[in-house]
Design an enzyme around this catalytic site. Structure first.
Site, PDB file in Angstrom:
ATOM      1  N   ARG A 111       0.891  -1.178   0.000  1.00 37.44           N
ATOM      2  CA  ARG A 111       0.000   0.000   0.000  1.00 37.44           C
ATOM      3  C   ARG A 111       0.918   1.214   0.000  1.00 37.44           C
ATOM      4  NH1 ARG A 111      -5.511   1.478   3.211  1.00 37.44           N
ATOM      5  NH2 ARG A 111      -6.198   0.029   1.622  1.00 37.44           N
ATOM      6  N   HIS A 138      -6.991   0.996  -6.802  1.00 34.50           N
ATOM      7  CA  HIS A 138      -7.344   0.147  -5.661  1.00 34.50           C
ATOM      8  C   HIS A 138      -8.008  -1.136  -6.198  1.00 34.50           C
ATOM      9  CE1 HIS A 138      -7.939  -0.973  -1.651  1.00 34.50           C
ATOM     10  NE2 HIS A 138      -8.802  -0.077  -1.238  1.00 34.50           N
ATOM     11  N   GLN A 141     -10.141  -3.614  -4.004  1.00 29.95           N
ATOM     12  CA  GLN A 141     -11.444  -3.048  -3.659  1.00 29.95           C
ATOM     13  C   GLN A 141     -12.450  -3.314  -4.775  1.00 29.95           C
ATOM     14  OE1 GLN A 141     -12.321  -1.311  -0.716  1.00 29.95           O
ATOM     15  NE2 GLN A 141     -14.335  -1.656  -1.590  1.00 29.95           N
ATOM     16  N   ASP A 233     -16.964   7.751  -2.359  1.00 31.74           N
ATOM     17  CA  ASP A 233     -15.766   7.552  -1.533  1.00 31.74           C
ATOM     18  C   ASP A 233     -15.453   8.895  -0.876  1.00 31.74           C
ATOM     19  OD1 ASP A 233     -13.389   6.603  -0.415  1.00 31.74           O
ATOM     20  OD2 ASP A 233     -12.274   6.564  -2.310  1.00 31.74           O
ATOM     21  N   CYS A 272     -16.298   2.212  -0.279  1.00 27.85           N
ATOM     22  CA  CYS A 272     -15.187   1.310   0.066  1.00 27.85           C
ATOM     23  C   CYS A 272     -14.900   1.313   1.565  1.00 27.85           C
ATOM     24  CB  CYS A 272     -13.947   1.689  -0.724  1.00 27.85           C
ATOM     25  SG  CYS A 272     -13.436   3.397  -0.448  1.00 27.85           S
ATOM     26  N   ARG A 300     -14.066  -8.346   0.633  1.00 29.48           N
ATOM     27  CA  ARG A 300     -12.629  -8.102   0.489  1.00 29.48           C
ATOM     28  C   ARG A 300     -11.874  -9.385   0.829  1.00 29.48           C
ATOM     29  NH1 ARG A 300     -10.470  -2.990   0.712  1.00 29.48           N
ATOM     30  NH2 ARG A 300      -8.586  -4.130   0.127  1.00 29.48           N
TER      31      ARG A 300
END
Ligand code: CP
Ligand code: NVA
Length: 318
Positions: A111, A138, A141, A233, A272, A300
């Protein structure tokens, strides 16, 4: 429980879902659905396999689900927390990190702030690298997002999905995946906050291939008309904290609330997480009956187990 054979992952790494064809994306999602349906069947698949997790930013979902996912498959995960500001490439080069990690582990989840860092890790490590969020993308996700829609609807082709807000990492991977699945995708962002132009072009090309569509719209009411799912988001992503106030003003007309959802076709609400109630989404929507945010969070785990299983335990891999 008999485990179905796991296909190898269709690419050496998961840096971007843009690297997968529509059929390859569907294979990953089908594997995630299979692993979720038969969870105990894969308990030993990755016995002895080790995952390195190197995170420059905070995380709840990505960290837990990769760690638990690896354990569920019989392997183990070790976490390096760089969220105190020690970015990769500062103490030693990204290449040297890759060359060390590949000697001890079988895969790396990273990340990062710069997208380039994930790319450099993938270019230099002899083990698969998974993008656990970069400033650009991402992908894990978006796997969970689209998997959840498939669970709710079966076929997602022809369904209208609207992303409202910042054309950010979550948005980029979502539109990449959804257009590959033949969805009708609209992004509604204020001027200057639209998605990356190259990712938009790829989404248009995917939509042409799959019979879906991709459009940009600036008016939220026009955008959500007839939508089957509405996604938002945070307005300021990790690394943009100093822009929080300025962005709150720019995005104030882009909040998803009960009034806006009235224009949709009984749309599912997606996010998310983490979410800011009263900012990008109202409490009534995110905590309301059409919200699927925790289904997505659960998935996830299953989606990433599929990625790990296919990268490390797919047929033909040792
Ligand atoms: N959605 C998501 O990636 O959550 P985390 O930042 O908590 O990992
Ligand atoms: N766009 C958000 C996603 C967090 C999961 C960020 O990058 O902070």
């Amino acid at each position: 429980m008999i485990a179905a054979p796991i296909a190898p992952f269709p690419a050496p790494n998961l840096v971007s879902l843009g690297d997968l064809s529509p059929d390859e994306l569907r294979l990953v999602l089908d594997t995630a659905l299979e692993i979720k349906a038969n969870q105990t069947a894969y308990n030993d698949l990755l016995r002895g396999k080790r995952l390195a997790m190197v995170f420059e930013k905070e995380s709840l979902r990505t960290r837990f689900t990769f760690d638990i996912g690896m354990q569920d498959l019989g392997g183990s995960a070790t976490f390096l927390d760089l969220s105190n500001g020690a970015r990769m490439g500062a103490r030693e080069s990204v290449r040297d990190m890759a060359k060390n990690l590949e000697r001890w582990t079988h895969a790396i989840v990273a990340r990062t702030y710069r997208h380039r860092t994930v790319v450099e890790l993938a270019q230099n490590a002899d083990v698969p690298v998974v993008n656990g969020l970069s400033e650009l993308l991402h992908p894990c996700q978006a796997l969970a997002d689209t998997m959840t829609l498939i669970e709710h609807w079966g076929d997602v082709k022809g369904r209208k999905l609207v992303f409202i807000g910042d054309g950010n990492n979550t948005c980029h991977s979502l539109i990449t995946a959804a257009t590959k699945l033949g969805m009708d995708v609209t992004v509604c962002a204020p001027e200057g906050y639209e998605p990356d132009a190259e990712i938009e072009r790829a989404a248009v090309a995917s939509a042409q291939e799959t019979g879906g569509s991709f459009t940009l719209e600036t008016d939220p009411i026009v955008a959500v008309k007839g939508a089957h799912a509405v996604y938002t988001d945070v307005w300021a992503s990790m690394g943009q904290e100093e822009e929080t106030e300025e962005r709150a003003a720019v995005f104030s007309d882009y909040a998803v609330n009960e009034q806006l959802m009235e224009y949709t076709d009984h749309a599912k609400f997606m996010h998310c997480l983490p979410a800011h109630r009263g900012h990008e989404v109202s409490r009534g929507v995110i905590d309301g009956p059409n919200s699927i945010v925790f289904d997505i969070a659960e998935n996830r785990l299953h989606a990433q187990k599929a990625v790990l299983a296919m990268l490390l335990g797919g047929e033909g891999q040792s």
